[in-house]
Write an enzyme that holds these catalytic residues in place. Structure first.
Site, PDB file in Angstrom:
ATOM      1  N   ASP A 267      -8.361  26.939 -15.547  1.00  0.00           N
ATOM      2  CA  ASP A 267      -7.547  26.260 -16.563  1.00  0.00           C
ATOM      3  C   ASP A 267      -6.314  27.114 -16.870  1.00  0.00           C
ATOM      4  O   ASP A 267      -6.423  28.202 -17.448  1.00  0.00           O
ATOM      5  CB  ASP A 267      -8.384  26.059 -17.834  1.00  0.00           C
TER       6      ASP A 267
ATOM      7  N   ASP B  21      -5.588  28.062 -20.609  1.00  0.00           N
ATOM      8  CA  ASP B  21      -6.532  29.064 -21.117  1.00  0.00           C
ATOM      9  C   ASP B  21      -6.253  30.443 -20.531  1.00  0.00           C
ATOM     10  O   ASP B  21      -6.368  31.457 -21.223  1.00  0.00           O
ATOM     11  CB  ASP B  21      -7.970  28.645 -20.789  1.00  0.00           C
TER      12      ASP B  21
ATOM     13  N   THR C 255     -12.222  11.692 -20.117  1.00  0.00           N
ATOM     14  CA  THR C 255     -11.529  10.723 -19.254  1.00  0.00           C
ATOM     15  C   THR C 255     -10.538  11.395 -18.309  1.00  0.00           C
ATOM     16  O   THR C 255     -10.092  10.796 -17.336  1.00  0.00           O
ATOM     17  CB  THR C 255     -10.738   9.718 -20.101  1.00  0.00           C
TER      18      THR C 255
ATOM     19  N   ARG D  98      -5.281  17.068 -21.660  1.00  0.00           N
ATOM     20  CA  ARG D  98      -6.175  16.150 -20.945  1.00  0.00           C
ATOM     21  C   ARG D  98      -7.434  15.918 -21.768  1.00  0.00           C
ATOM     22  O   ARG D  98      -8.093  16.872 -22.170  1.00  0.00           O
ATOM     23  CB  ARG D  98      -6.589  16.741 -19.596  1.00  0.00           C
TER      24      ARG D  98
HETATM   25  C1  PRP Z   1      -3.300  21.226 -17.762  1.00  0.00           C
HETATM   26  C2  PRP Z   1      -2.029  21.508 -16.988  1.00  0.00           C
HETATM   27  C3  PRP Z   1      -1.444  20.136 -16.841  1.00  0.00           C
HETATM   28  C4  PRP Z   1      -2.662  19.269 -16.715  1.00  0.00           C
HETATM   29  C5  PRP Z   1      -2.827  18.899 -15.266  1.00  0.00           C
HETATM   30  O1  PRP Z   1      -3.003  21.062 -19.098  1.00  0.00           O
HETATM   31  O2  PRP Z   1      -1.192  22.421 -17.611  1.00  0.00           O
HETATM   32  O3  PRP Z   1      -0.662  19.747 -17.954  1.00  0.00           O
HETATM   33  O4  PRP Z   1      -3.779  20.042 -17.155  1.00  0.00           O
HETATM   34  O5  PRP Z   1      -3.845  17.994 -15.115  1.00  0.00           O
HETATM   35  P1  PRP Z   1      -3.581  16.505 -14.643  1.00  0.00           P
HETATM   36  O6  PRP Z   1      -2.689  16.569 -13.449  1.00  0.00           O
HETATM   37  O7  PRP Z   1      -4.968  16.032 -14.292  1.00  0.00           O
HETATM   38  O8  PRP Z   1      -3.003  15.730 -15.770  1.00  0.00           O
HETATM   39  P2  PRP Z   1      -4.140  20.827 -20.195  1.00  0.00           P
HETATM   40  O9  PRP Z   1      -4.371  19.368 -20.372  1.00  0.00           O
HETATM   41  O10 PRP Z   1      -5.345  21.655 -19.888  1.00  0.00           O
HETATM   42  O11 PRP Z   1      -3.431  21.313 -21.530  1.00  0.00           O
HETATM   43  P3  PRP Z   1      -2.929  22.774 -21.945  1.00  0.00           P
HETATM   44  O12 PRP Z   1      -1.742  23.111 -21.095  1.00  0.00           O
HETATM   45  O13 PRP Z   1      -2.554  22.569 -23.376  1.00  0.00           O
HETATM   46  O14 PRP Z   1      -4.064  23.729 -21.764  1.00  0.00           O
HETATM   47  N1  URA Z   2      -5.555  21.739 -15.435  1.00  0.00           N
HETATM   48  C1  URA Z   2      -5.700  23.049 -15.153  1.00  0.00           C
HETATM   49  O1  URA Z   2      -5.263  23.909 -15.926  1.00  0.00           O
HETATM   50  N2  URA Z   2      -6.334  23.387 -14.024  1.00  0.00           N
HETATM   51  C2  URA Z   2      -6.823  22.484 -13.162  1.00  0.00           C
HETATM   52  O2  URA Z   2      -7.392  22.868 -12.127  1.00  0.00           O
HETATM   53  C3  URA Z   2      -6.670  21.122 -13.473  1.00  0.00           C
HETATM   54  C4  URA Z   2      -6.007  20.783 -14.613  1.00  0.00           C
END
Ligand code: PRP
Ligand code: URA
Length: 220
Positions: A211, A214, A119, A115
């Site tokens: 997150d 993380d 944005t 993400r």
């Molecule tokens: C997190 C999660 C989803 C997304 C959800 O990933 O694992 O993929 O956010 O958010 P959304 O519904 O608003 O799209 P992130 O983008 O943090 O990436 P990561 O898994 O690499 O940490």
């Molecule tokens: N992605 C995450 O990992 N946690 C949230 O709460 C939203 C998006």
């Protein structure tokens, strides 16, 4: 900025929130700020196993026969070619492993996206799907369904690849994410372990668990 919204009620045909004491207990542990990466990863796997049991309840089956040490008997097996589990990177990987313990024959797809911090839109960076994915039952996994942007982008890619038998499995969702997926892909059933209240101004789920990526990989 994401506007917070009141919770909506969704029929179980749209979202199935698995109601089970073990799921509820493990979700509490997942939410806790005290839970470190090793326990967090294990809990994600355990919750995935529990909710997958419900999410996969309607997988198609066919009749077969089997010889036991006692006799021949009619029995049941999963129909069709091997299903596919598609993990949204990074966090979805922890759910892929759990699904593979239930469906070791499944072919694994990876969709990389993160993400954008400003944005909140998904930014794709990787796409590797199994051959013949259009003929497979496809289980898309990602622990968090927040704005729904990542899930919708993943489902868009899979529809583009010809998939018609899609389902989404997430651990924690919120009304905004469920609505976004349902609006874009009304035929895709969603299974969750918890449906939380809302998004905050940073598009994080409230109360949520923070997150997921993380916490899984210790990159806080
Ligand atoms: C997190 C999660 C989803 C997304 C959800 O990933 O694992 O993929 O956010 O958010 P959304 O519904 O608003 O799209 P992130 O983008 O943090 O990436 P990561 O898994 O690499 O940490
Ligand atoms: N992605 C995450 O990992 N946690 C949230 O709460 C939203 C998006």
């Amino acid at each position: 900025m994401v506007v917070t919204q009141a919770s909506e009620n969704f029929p179980t045909s749209v979202v199935n929130v698995v109601d089970h004491p073990l799921v509820a207990h493990k979700i509490t542990l997942l939410r806790s700020i005290e839970t470190g990466p090793a326990e967090f990863r294990a809990l994600c796997g355990e919750v995935t196993l529990l909710i997958a049991y419900e999410a996969l309840r309607d997988l198609p089956t066919s009749a077969t026969s089997v010889t036991t040490p006692i006799t021949d008997t009619e029995s049941t097996e999963l129909a069709g070619i091997a299903p596919s589990v598609v993990g949204i990177l990074r966090a979805g990987l922890v759910m892929v492993d759990a699904i593979l313990t239930l469906l070791p024959q499944a072919r694994v797809g990876h969709l990389g996206m993160y993400r954008d911090p400003d944005t909140h839109q998904p930014v794709p960076y990787y796409n590797k799907l199994p051959v013949n994915i259009d003929r497979r039952e496809v289980i898309v996994v990602d622990p968090m369904l927040a704005t729904g942007g990542s899930a919708v982008a993943a489902l868009d890619s899979l529809v583009e690849a010809g998939c018609t038998k899609l389902r989404l499995l997430s651990i924690i969702g919120c009304p905004e994410g469920v609505k976004a997926v349902h609006d874009a892909h009304p035929d895709v059933p969603i299974t969750l372990a918890a449906l939380d209240d809302r998004l905050n101004e940073n598009a994080y789920i409230v109360p949520g668990l923070g997150d997921a990526g993380d916490r899984i990989y210790g990159t806080l």
